[in-house]
Scaffold this active site. Structure first.
Site, PDB file in Angstrom:
ATOM      1  N   ASP A 156       8.815  -4.919  40.855  1.00 28.28           N
ATOM      2  CA  ASP A 156       8.770  -4.829  40.039  1.00 28.28           C
ATOM      3  C   ASP A 156       8.778  -3.115  39.638  1.00 28.28           C
ATOM      4  O   ASP A 156       8.304  -2.644  40.521  1.00 28.28           O
ATOM      5  CB  ASP A 156       7.914  -5.299  39.366  1.00 28.28           C
ATOM      6  CG  ASP A 156       7.818  -5.471  38.020  1.00 28.28           C
ATOM      7  OD1 ASP A 156       8.536  -4.939  37.295  1.00 28.28           O
ATOM      8  OD2 ASP A 156       7.608  -6.313  37.430  1.00 28.28           O
ATOM      9  N   GLN A 186      15.150  -3.015  41.780  1.00 31.05           N
ATOM     10  CA  GLN A 186      15.502  -3.694  42.677  1.00 31.05           C
ATOM     11  C   GLN A 186      16.839  -3.816  43.783  1.00 31.05           C
ATOM     12  O   GLN A 186      17.431  -4.151  44.735  1.00 31.05           O
ATOM     13  CB  GLN A 186      15.727  -4.764  41.513  1.00 31.05           C
ATOM     14  CG  GLN A 186      17.056  -5.287  40.986  1.00 31.05           C
ATOM     15  CD  GLN A 186      17.637  -5.933  40.245  1.00 31.05           C
ATOM     16  OE1 GLN A 186      17.050  -6.235  39.632  1.00 31.05           O
ATOM     17  NE2 GLN A 186      18.540  -7.204  40.409  1.00 31.05           N
ATOM     18  N   HIS A 210      18.381  -7.882  35.121  1.00 30.17           N
ATOM     19  CA  HIS A 210      19.381  -9.032  34.223  1.00 30.17           C
ATOM     20  C   HIS A 210      21.008  -8.006  34.276  1.00 30.17           C
ATOM     21  O   HIS A 210      21.815  -8.407  33.266  1.00 30.17           O
ATOM     22  CB  HIS A 210      19.483  -9.368  32.819  1.00 30.17           C
ATOM     23  CG  HIS A 210      17.628 -11.079  33.139  1.00 30.17           C
ATOM     24  ND1 HIS A 210      16.363 -10.062  32.908  1.00 30.17           N
ATOM     25  CD2 HIS A 210      18.151 -11.563  33.767  1.00 30.17           C
ATOM     26  CE1 HIS A 210      16.049 -11.108  33.452  1.00 30.17           C
ATOM     27  NE2 HIS A 210      16.614 -12.314  33.482  1.00 30.17           N
ATOM     28  N   GLU A 249      18.650 -15.311  38.171  1.00 22.77           N
ATOM     29  CA  GLU A 249      18.072 -16.224  37.187  1.00 22.77           C
ATOM     30  C   GLU A 249      18.911 -15.649  35.300  1.00 22.77           C
ATOM     31  O   GLU A 249      19.417 -14.430  35.803  1.00 22.77           O
ATOM     32  CB  GLU A 249      16.733 -16.200  36.763  1.00 22.77           C
ATOM     33  CG  GLU A 249      15.673 -16.688  37.494  1.00 22.77           C
ATOM     34  CD  GLU A 249      15.778 -18.484  37.123  1.00 22.77           C
ATOM     35  OE1 GLU A 249      15.450 -18.839  37.923  1.00 22.77           O
ATOM     36  OE2 GLU A 249      15.782 -18.482  36.220  1.00 22.77           O
TER      37      GLU A 249
END
Length: 170
Positions: free
Chosen positions: A11, A40, A66, A91
């Site tokens: 994170d 990431q 995202h 996701e």
């Protein structure tokens, strides 16, 4: 669901004491290791994952930024070290298409482009991609048996002939 699972989480934010306390309260302290203040896309993510799992990663869940370029970089970095039949889960890939989300003026590339690339790569490099599945919440790529040339590049895997494909931008 996976009682023997060992989890590495990443994170960009500062450590969250509530999350850490929840992990301990649930009895997962010995199996979950969280890494804070790391993107990431940071190459250290792969190093950390390889130190823990080697070339035998069973599942990756990308529920991070995202954003297309970040998720694509993470996929190209981690998919090569997944074991055969391992699952890469993306996701919320369809956020740009959900009604009422307020993204009508988004000027970046939609994450759905990455799912289209997964599908095209599975047609061109079937030995690397065993299967691509998607619903409105997640896309899943199952790893095939063929080794991946590194550094991995989806562009290098996707064959398009005789027409040129152009990415969707929303």
């Amino acid at each position: 669901m996976f009682p023997q699972a060992r989890i590495e989480g990443f994170d960009m934010r500062q450590p969250n004491p509530a999350v850490l306390a929840h992990v301990e309260r649930m009895g997962f302290g010995g199996r979950v290791r969280l890494h804070y203040k790391i993107s990431q896309t940071d190459p250290n993510v792969r190093k950390i994952v390889e130190e823990k799992f080697g070339q035998a990663v069973d599942i990756v869940v990308d529920d991070a930024s995202h954003l297309y370029p970040f998720s694509r970089t993470t996929f190209e970095m981690l998919f090569p070290i997944m074991r055969e039949n391992g699952l890469y889960v993306l996701e919320d890939w369809a956020w740009a298409h959900w009604l009422g989300t307020g993204f009508d003026h988004w000027d970046g590339e939609a994450l759905s482009n990455l799912v289209f690339e997964f599908v095209m790569a599975s047609a061109s490099a079937g030995g690397i991609f065993a299967e691509v599945l998607a619903n409105s919440r997640a896309a899943v790529v199952r790893r095939g048996p063929q080794p991946v040339r590194e550094p991995m590049s989806l562009d290098a895997l996707i064959k398009i002939a005789p027409r040129r494909w152009s990415k969707l931008t929303l």
